[in-house]
Design a protein around this motif. Structure first.
Motif, PDB file in Angstrom:
ATOM      1  N   GLN A  37      12.362 -15.876  25.615  1.00  0.00           N
ATOM      2  CA  GLN A  37      13.417 -15.458  26.655  1.00  0.00           C
ATOM      3  C   GLN A  37      13.685 -16.316  27.750  1.00  0.00           C
ATOM      4  OE1 GLN A  37      14.994 -12.285  25.941  1.00  0.00           O
ATOM      5  NE2 GLN A  37      16.243 -13.175  27.518  1.00  0.00           N
ATOM      6  N   THR A  39      13.347 -19.741  27.767  1.00  0.00           N
ATOM      7  CA  THR A  39      14.145 -20.708  27.377  1.00  0.00           C
ATOM      8  C   THR A  39      15.461 -20.245  26.870  1.00  0.00           C
ATOM      9  OG1 THR A  39      11.958 -21.396  26.174  1.00  0.00           O
ATOM     10  CG2 THR A  39      13.997 -22.487  25.710  1.00  0.00           C
ATOM     11  N   ALA A  40      15.862 -19.202  26.378  1.00  0.00           N
ATOM     12  CA  ALA A  40      17.098 -18.852  26.301  1.00  0.00           C
ATOM     13  C   ALA A  40      17.968 -18.426  27.594  1.00  0.00           C
ATOM     14  CB  ALA A  40      17.165 -17.494  25.443  1.00  0.00           C
ATOM     15  N   SER A  43      18.828 -22.081  29.300  1.00  0.00           N
ATOM     16  CA  SER A  43      19.710 -22.593  28.560  1.00  0.00           C
ATOM     17  C   SER A  43      21.074 -22.076  28.944  1.00  0.00           C
ATOM     18  CB  SER A  43      19.565 -22.561  27.021  1.00  0.00           C
ATOM     19  OG  SER A  43      18.355 -22.590  26.657  1.00  0.00           O
ATOM     20  N   HIS A  44      21.109 -20.524  28.879  1.00  0.00           N
ATOM     21  CA  HIS A  44      22.278 -19.905  29.135  1.00  0.00           C
ATOM     22  C   HIS A  44      22.946 -20.410  30.515  1.00  0.00           C
ATOM     23  CE1 HIS A  44      25.196 -16.691  29.087  1.00  0.00           C
ATOM     24  NE2 HIS A  44      24.946 -16.384  30.220  1.00  0.00           N
TER      25      HIS A  44
END
Ligand code: ADP
Length: 271
Positions: A37, A39-40, A43-44
């Motif tokens: 989560q 990492t996501a 990145s977002h």
């Protein structure tokens, strides 16, 4: 990771072992989920500034923009790079906190002295926005056992937020306090305030109230998450009282490492 051992319901050692392993699998799955989560989310968060930088660079390269548009493009690129630098810095701090390595060795330091240093620095930043910081130091000298740098970072996070979410020409009040067992500081502003619903969520990583998202000097949404980690490593806590449109009051509490010893930190020795 969908691995679970079947239970036979016999309540013997084998069943006990399976239960123990299953609960280990649960924890691994949870930790893994958090990493994914995070990492996501990271990145977002990086996607927007990268897109802005790219669009501006492409435009400046392809078109023949006028002087004003060129200056605006470069300013945008600079602003977004600064944001990314902040974001990466915050991400690294959190990654270190996740590994429980925020700092190496705990030390004994005087809260007042460490806090005062940050207030002095913040006054300059606040003055740029025509915001006045009123400082009410506690009379007593108290000591904290912890990481001086992290404590100062804690102070910076709350004071910076108070400045960022306050209008020009307003006043921020900061104070230090102590009781027999605890000490800490308060930061109160007359800024935009936080709704009761949001008050629980602002400590989550990347959470920003909508209003804050459109702020010119955008934050990373990680400040309070870092504050929470620092507080956890110092057995401290934070309380927030706030009203939309009126302002916010953050109260940070930490355990005291001394008991009313009126001397300076350099004379104190950890037990
Ligand atoms: P940010 O970098 O966005 O400031 P933080 O984790 O420090 O991230 O804060 C999370 C959110 O909490 C902010 O985006 C803002 O919406 C809200 N917030 C924090 N401090 C204040 C404050 N003093 N007044 C109003 N809103 C605040």
């Amino acid at each position: 990771l969908q691995l679970r051992l079947p239970l036979r319901g016999t309540n013997d050692e084998l069943d006990f072992l399976s239960k123990t392993l299953n609960s280990m699998f649960d924890r691994i799955e949870l930790a893994y989920g958090r990493v994914m989560q995070f990492t996501a989310d990271a990145s977002h968060e990086l996607r927007t500034p990268v897109a802005v930088i790219r669009a501006n660079a492409e435009y400046l390269l392809m078109e023949k923009p006028d002087e004003e548009r060129t200056a605006r493009g470069i300013a945008d690129i600079l602003k977004e790079s600064e944001f990314m630098t902040r974001l990466v810095g915050d991400l690294l701090t959190l990654a270190r906190a996740d590994r429980d390595q925020l700092s190496l060795e705990k030390e004994l330091f005087e809260m007042e002295e460490a806090f005062g240093e940050i207030v002095a620095r913040s006054e300059i930043l606040a003055a740029l926005q025509e915001i006045r910081i009123v400082y009410q130091p506690a009379r007593r000298v108290v000591a904290i056992s912890g990481y001086r740098n992290d404590f100062q970072r804690l102070a910076v996070i709350f004071i910076d937020n108070a400045i960022r979410y306050s209008p020009r020409n307003s006043q921020i009040t900061v104070a230090t306090w102590s009781t027999a067992d605890e000490c800490g500081f308060t930061v109160s502003d007359h800024g935009i305030g936080i709704s009761p619903d949001d008050q629980d969520k602002i400590f989550e990583r990347f959470y920003r109230v909508d209003q804050a998202r459109t702020q010119r000097d955008a934050g990373t949404g990680l400040g309070l998450a870092i504050a929470k980690e620092i507080l956890a490593s110092h057995m401290g806590r934070v309380a927030v009282e706030s009203e939309v449109g009126r302002g916010s009051l953050f109260t940070v509490s930490l355990p005291r490492a001394d008991r009313d010893i009126p001397q300076s930190a350099d004379k104190m020795r950890p037990q």
